[in-house]
Design an enzyme around this catalytic site. Structure first.
Site, PDB file in Angstrom:
ATOM      1  N   HIS A  21       0.840  -1.201   0.000  1.00 16.26           N
ATOM      2  CA  HIS A  21       0.000   0.000   0.000  1.00 16.26           C
ATOM      3  C   HIS A  21       0.877   1.254   0.000  1.00 16.26           C
ATOM      4  CE1 HIS A  21      -3.515   2.507   1.179  1.00 16.26           C
ATOM      5  NE2 HIS A  21      -2.581   3.211   1.809  1.00 16.26           N
ATOM      6  N   GLU A  22       1.827   1.287   0.928  1.00 18.89           N
ATOM      7  CA  GLU A  22       2.706   2.447   1.010  1.00 18.89           C
ATOM      8  C   GLU A  22       3.633   2.535  -0.204  1.00 18.89           C
ATOM      9  OE1 GLU A  22       2.176   4.709   3.100  1.00 18.89           O
ATOM     10  OE2 GLU A  22       0.722   3.581   4.289  1.00 18.89           O
ATOM     11  N   HIS A  25       1.964   4.485  -2.930  1.00 19.83           N
ATOM     12  CA  HIS A  25       2.126   5.937  -2.796  1.00 19.83           C
ATOM     13  C   HIS A  25       3.509   6.365  -3.272  1.00 19.83           C
ATOM     14  CE1 HIS A  25      -1.610   6.430  -0.703  1.00 19.83           C
ATOM     15  NE2 HIS A  25      -1.243   5.717   0.353  1.00 19.83           N
TER      16      HIS A  25
END
Length: 418
Positions: A21-22, A25
Site C-alpha cells: 500500500h505504502e 504511494h
C-alpha cells in the site's frame, strides 16, 4: 504448530499488504517527480533503517501500519530549499489525487489477484445465496448438549445413527411438512423443529429425549408419511444463551457451499464478479462499524462476541492461524483478499488523516478555484490545513480508541471460527 504457522503467515500477509500500500504511494510520487523522504513499515521507535538516495527506508516497533513521507504533502509541511522543486503540494491536482489513491489501487489489484489465484486453484463460492432445499443428503446422530456440539473441533460428539435414520428417513428424501406445518426449505424445517424443541418442557420432555411428530416426505416422486422422531437438544441462541431446540440429525446439500470452477479466461470474469461482491460487503461493514463498537466493549467484560464482530490485526492473525490449523487454505487466502479490500475502503473514507480525506481536500481546492475564476480572482493556493487539524486529531483519536478496544477484545474474547 500449524496454528502458530498460520498466525505468522497471516501477520506476514498483513505486513506485505501494508508495505505494498505504502509502496503504491511511493511509486506514484516518484513517477510525478515528487521527493519521498521516508518509507517505513510500523510506528513508534525505529528498529532498523537505511538510506538510499533521498529516501530513508525502515522498520518501526509497532507493526500495525506504515507511512510514506512525501516532501510538501500539505502546505504545513516544512521543507528545505533542496526539496522545493519536488514538493507534492505544487503538483497538478490530478497528480496529487493519483498519489493519494495509489495505495488504495494497489490493495484493490492485490485483492483481485489473490481471488484470481483462488479461482484457478479451488474455485469460488457463489455470490448469490439461494434457499437450501429440505433434501436429506445424509443422516447422522445429533449432539445433545452445547459441549457435545463443540466437541471434536466442532464436528460434534454423539452416538447412534440419529433420530432421522431411526424414523426411516433416507438420503434423497425431500421433507414437505413437519407436525402439520408445511416446509419449503431447510430453514423453515429448522424453524419448525426449533419450536418443537422449545416447547419440550410443556410436553413433559427433557433434554436428550425425543418427541414423535407426523411428517411427510417426497420419495421417488411420491408422498410418504413418517413418524418423525425429534430429539430435544441444547444450543446457543444469538445472545449466547443455552436454549432448547429440536434436531433430527440430517445434513443438507447446501448449494451455497458448492464452489464454481473456472478456466483461465473464465476466472478473469469470475474474479471480478466475486471481488465486486466482496467490495459491496466491505462497504456495508464499514457503514455498520460504529454500531458494532459497543458490542465489542461488552465482549471484553464477558458478553458474547458476535461471529461478524470487527477484528484487529491480532484477531485477523488468530483467524488465519485457525484456518491453517484446519487446512482451510482457500479461506485463508480469501480472508487476506478481504483484508485488502477493507484497507482500500477504509482509506477512502473522506476524512483526514485517511487518503480519501487528503484527496477530498484537493477536490475542494479545484472547486473553490473554479468559483474564484468566475469572480475574476486568482487561484486560492493550497488549502489551509490548520483548519483541518481539529478534525484530523478527533478522527485519529477515535481510530486509536476503536483499534485498541478491538485489539483487547481479540485477546480476552476472540472470534473463533471453529
Amino acid at each position: 504448530m500449524d496454528y502458530a504457522l498460520g498466525v505468522i503467515l497471516f501477520a506476514a500477509g498483513i505486513a506485505v499488504t501494508i508495505a505494498l500500500h505504502e509502496a503504491g504511494h511511493m511509486a506514484a510520487a516518484r513517477a510525478f517527480g515528487m521527493r519521498v523522504r521516508r518509507y517505513f513499515i510500523g510506528f513508534g521507535p525505529t528498529l532498523w533503517s537505511t538510506k538510499k538516495g533521498h529516501t530513508e527506508y525502515g522498520l518501526k516497533a509497532v507493526p500495525f501500519g506504515g507511512f510514506c513521507d512525501i516532501a510538501g504533502m500539505t502546505a504545513l509541511d516544512p521543507y528545505t530549499e533542496d526539496e522545493k522543486p519536488y514538493l507534492m503540494v505544487d503538483r497538478p491536482a490530478w497528480q496529487r489525487i493519483a498519489v493519494m489513491l495509489a495505495g488504495v489501487a494497489v490493495n484493490i489489484v492485490l485483492g483481485i489477484a489473490i481471488i484470481f489465484g483462488v479461482a484457478l486453484t479451488w474455485g469460488l463460492p457463489p455470490t448469490k445465496t439461494v434457499p437450501v432445499p429440505a433434501v436429506v443428503a445424509e443422516t447422522m446422530c445429533a449432539p445433545v448438549t452445547v459441549a457435545d456440539a463443540r466437541a471434536n473441533d466442532g464436528a460434534g460428539s454423539c452416538d447412534g445413527q440419529g433420530p432421522a435414520a431411526d424414523s426411516g428417513l433416507r438420503a434423497g428424501d425431500t421433507v414437505t411438512s413437519v407436525d402439520g406445518t408445511g416446509v419449503t426449505d431447510f430453514s423453515s424445517m429448522a424453524e419448525v423443529l426449533g419450536k418443537i424443541g422449545s416447547d419440550a418442557a410443556s410436553r413433559g420432555v427433557a433434554v436428550g429425549d425425543r418427541v414423535t411428530v407426523p411428517a411427510t416426505v417426497e420419495r421417488d416422486g411420491r408422498p410418504v408419511t413418517v413418524d418423525l422422531q425429534v430429539e430435544v437438544v441444547q444450543r446457543l441462541d444469538e445472545a449466547g444463551r443455552e436454549v432448547s431446540t429440536g434436531a433430527i440429525g440430517v445434513r443438507a446439500d447446501n448449494p451455497n457451499t458448492r464452489l464454481i470452477h473456472y478456466s483461465v479466461p473464465g476466472a478473469v470474469g469470475g474474479s471480478l464478479a466475486y471481488s465486486g461482491h466482496v467490495v459491496a460487503q466491505t462497504a456495508q461493514a464499514l457503514v455498520d462499524l460504529p454500531s458494532r463498537y459497543w458490542p465489542v466493549v461488552e465482549s471484553i467484560f464477558g458478553g458474547q462476541r458476535a461471529e461478524d464482530s470487527p477484528v484487529s490485526v491480532v484477531g485477523a492473525s488468530r483467524a488465519g492461524g485457525e484456518l491453517v490449523e484446519h487446512d482451510q487454505w482457500m479461506a485463508f487466502l480469501l480472508l487476506l483478499a478481504n483484508l485488502n479490500f477493507f484497507l482500500a475502503a477504509f482509506n477512502l473514507v473522506p476524512l483526514p488523516p485517511m487518503d480519501g480525506g487528503h484527496a477530498v481536500v484537493v477536490v475542494y481546492e479545484k472547486i473553490r478555484d473554479w468559483f474564484r475564476r468566475r469572480r475574476g480572482l486568482a487561484p486560492g493556493g493550497p488549502a489551509d490545513y490548520t483548519r483541518l487539524l481539529p478534525v484530523t486529531y478527533v478522527v485519529g483519536a477515535v481510530l486509536l480508541v476503536f483499534g485498541l478496544t478491538v485489539m483487547v477484545a481479540d485477546v480476552v474474547n476472540p472470534v473463533r471460527l471453529f
